[in-house]
Design an enzyme around this catalytic site. Structure first.
Site, short mmCIF file in Angstrom:
data_model
loop_
_atom_site.label_atom_id
_atom_site.label_comp_id
_atom_site.label_asym_id
_atom_site.label_seq_id
_atom_site.Cartn_x
_atom_site.Cartn_y
_atom_site.Cartn_z
N GLY A 69 0.67 -1.19 -0.28
CA GLY A 69 -0.11 -0.16 0.12
C GLY A 69 0.72 1.18 -0.06
N THR A 70 2.25 1.28 0.46
CA THR A 70 2.97 2.07 0.49
C THR A 70 3.50 2.60 -0.85
OG1 THR A 70 3.84 1.44 3.00
CG2 THR A 70 5.50 3.56 1.61
N ASN A 148 -7.28 4.43 9.12
CA ASN A 148 -6.92 2.58 10.20
C ASN A 148 -7.06 3.41 11.86
OD1 ASN A 148 -5.16 4.69 9.49
ND2 ASN A 148 -3.79 3.71 10.81
N GLN A 178 -7.57 0.27 3.39
CA GLN A 178 -8.16 -0.42 5.04
C GLN A 178 -9.83 -1.07 4.60
OE1 GLN A 178 -7.33 -1.67 8.11
NE2 GLN A 178 -5.50 -0.96 8.20
N GLY A 195 -2.56 -5.99 -0.22
CA GLY A 195 -2.92 -7.56 0.16
C GLY A 195 -3.16 -7.89 1.45
N CYS A 320 2.68 5.88 13.48
CA CYS A 320 3.71 7.21 13.45
C CYS A 320 3.73 6.95 14.66
CB CYS A 320 2.22 8.32 12.88
SG CYS A 320 0.69 8.01 13.95
#
Ligand code: PLP
Length: 378
Positions: A69-70, A148, A178, A195, A320
């Site tokens: 996803g990043t 998220n 998400q 995934g 984070c």
């Protein structure tokens, strides 16, 4: 063990793991090769692409596979801006995942006029605030579909309509990591998925790029993925991703019901503890798999560690700066600060969780919250 951290990652579905294994040990070819088994593998990858694209109501040619996803988020943001002439305004929501937020910070360094769209107390983007940030030179807006941490669901179709009306040249990127398979497809120019959030292996993602949207590739080389993402295709993970998506599509309603039942049960159990707060929308207006609650007078990390010793896996937020006191950027943006921020715990579910687990977890949490509060008073 009770695993309530499915927003971080999920267990691989046995069918997906078996699929990956078969493509590692049997059909292990380079799909770009010319001999028959490799050509067959290329066809299998095309079928996988079609399966995943269909779930996004997209053409297979609009979907590229990435490593996560990043990477999808980075490619969408940097790649689309690189394909445009000049710099302008970029708007991202204040509660984006670091893979969007940090990209925005880098754009600011590079001279873009970066703005952060505020959210309400549930973590949802305030449409009127976003509208007031839109200017004629806004190049890109990036808003996540499902948050998220709070489970808030953004009105992406409304945001898309707003952009088409007020800033027709501006692109809309959506981080759907998400939301994919859990929420209905939305209108946008680019949509990122991953995934491992839905029982495929880690290290596979995809990016939907609508026909006509120009994106410069992030990785260049052998020209795989129609030149949009070079690198030998990760066939085992692509095939496993497709297997996990097919399974989800087949059982979608059942999976949703299972997750929602666990979430509602846990919420109702935990609501019996005094001084708890819900961080996020109510049960019916949030993602079925995410529940965020604060236990006032308790430090989230201390509670997390105590629960971890008893085999209950939860989270105090995404990776984070959440571990520093008062430094949870997402909760800050939602106006959740002080004691309430310190005591926040995120629970996230999959269809493998049960209501019995919600009962056991609630019991454990209640015991530990009471204990920690007693210690704190001393
Ligand atoms: N976006 C959101 C909303 C996420 O929750 C995550 C993962 O936690 C990502 C992006 C990054 O996905 P990946 O781990 O596949 O890079």
């Amino acid at each position: 063990m009770i695993y309530f951290d499915n927003s971080a990652t999920t267990v691989c579905l046995p069918k997906a793991a078996e699929t990956a294994r078969a493509y590692m040990l049997e059909s292990y070819f380079n799909p770009a090769a010319a001999y028959a088994p490799a050509v067959q593998l290329e066809r299998d990858i095309s079928s996988a692409r079609a399966v995943i694209a269909a779930e996004l109501r997209a053409e297979p040619s609009e979907l590229i596979f990435t490593s996560c996803g990043t990477e999808s988020n980075n490619t969408a943001i940097f790649g689309s801006l690189k394909a445009m002439r000049g710099k302008g305004r970029v708007i991202v929501s204040a509660v984006e995942h670091p893979s969007v937020y940090e990209a925005a910070m880098e754009l600011r360094e590079a001279g873009y006029d970066v703005r952060f769209a505020p959210v309400d107390r549930t973590g949802k983007v305030i449409l009127s605030e976003l509208a007031s940030l839109l200017t004629g030179d806004t190049r890109l807006v990036s808003v996540m579909h499902v948050n998220n941490e709070s489970g808030a669901i953004n009105d992406i179709d409304d945001i898309y309509a707003l952009l088409r009306r007020n800033a027709p040249d501006c692109l809309l990127h959506v981080d759907g990591v998400q939301a994919f398979m859990k929420e209905a497809p939305v209108k946008c120019d680019m949509y990122s998925v991953s995934g491992h959030k839905l029982h495929a292996p880690k290290g596979i993602g995809a990016l939907l790029i609508r026909k006509g949207v120009r994106v410069k590739p992030y990785l260049i080389g052998g020209g795989q993925e129609s030149g949009m993402r070079s690198g030998t295709s990760n066939a085992p993970s692509i095939m496993a991703f497709s297997a996990a998506v097919s399974d989800y599509a087949e059982h979608r309603a059942e999976y949703r019901e299972a997750m929602l039942a666990v979430k509602k049960r846990l919420f109702s159990n935990l609501s019996r503890i005094r001084d708890v707060r819900l961080n996020g929308p109510d049960m019916e207006h949030s993602a079925a798999h995410i529940l965020n609650m604060s236990f006032m007078g308790v430090r989230g990390e201390v509670l997390l560690n105590a629960l971890s010793e008893k085999g209950l896996c939860v989270s105090t937020g995404s990776a984070c700066a959440a571990h520093k006191r008062g430094k949870n950027r997402i909760l800050n943006a939602m106006g959740i600060t002080g004691d309430r921020q310190d005591g926040a715990i995120r629970f996230s579910f999959s269809h493998f969780n049960t209501v019995e687990e919600a009962d056991i977890a609630a019991q454990l949490i209640e015991e530990h919250v009471n204990l920690l509060r007693r210690f704190r008073r001393r």
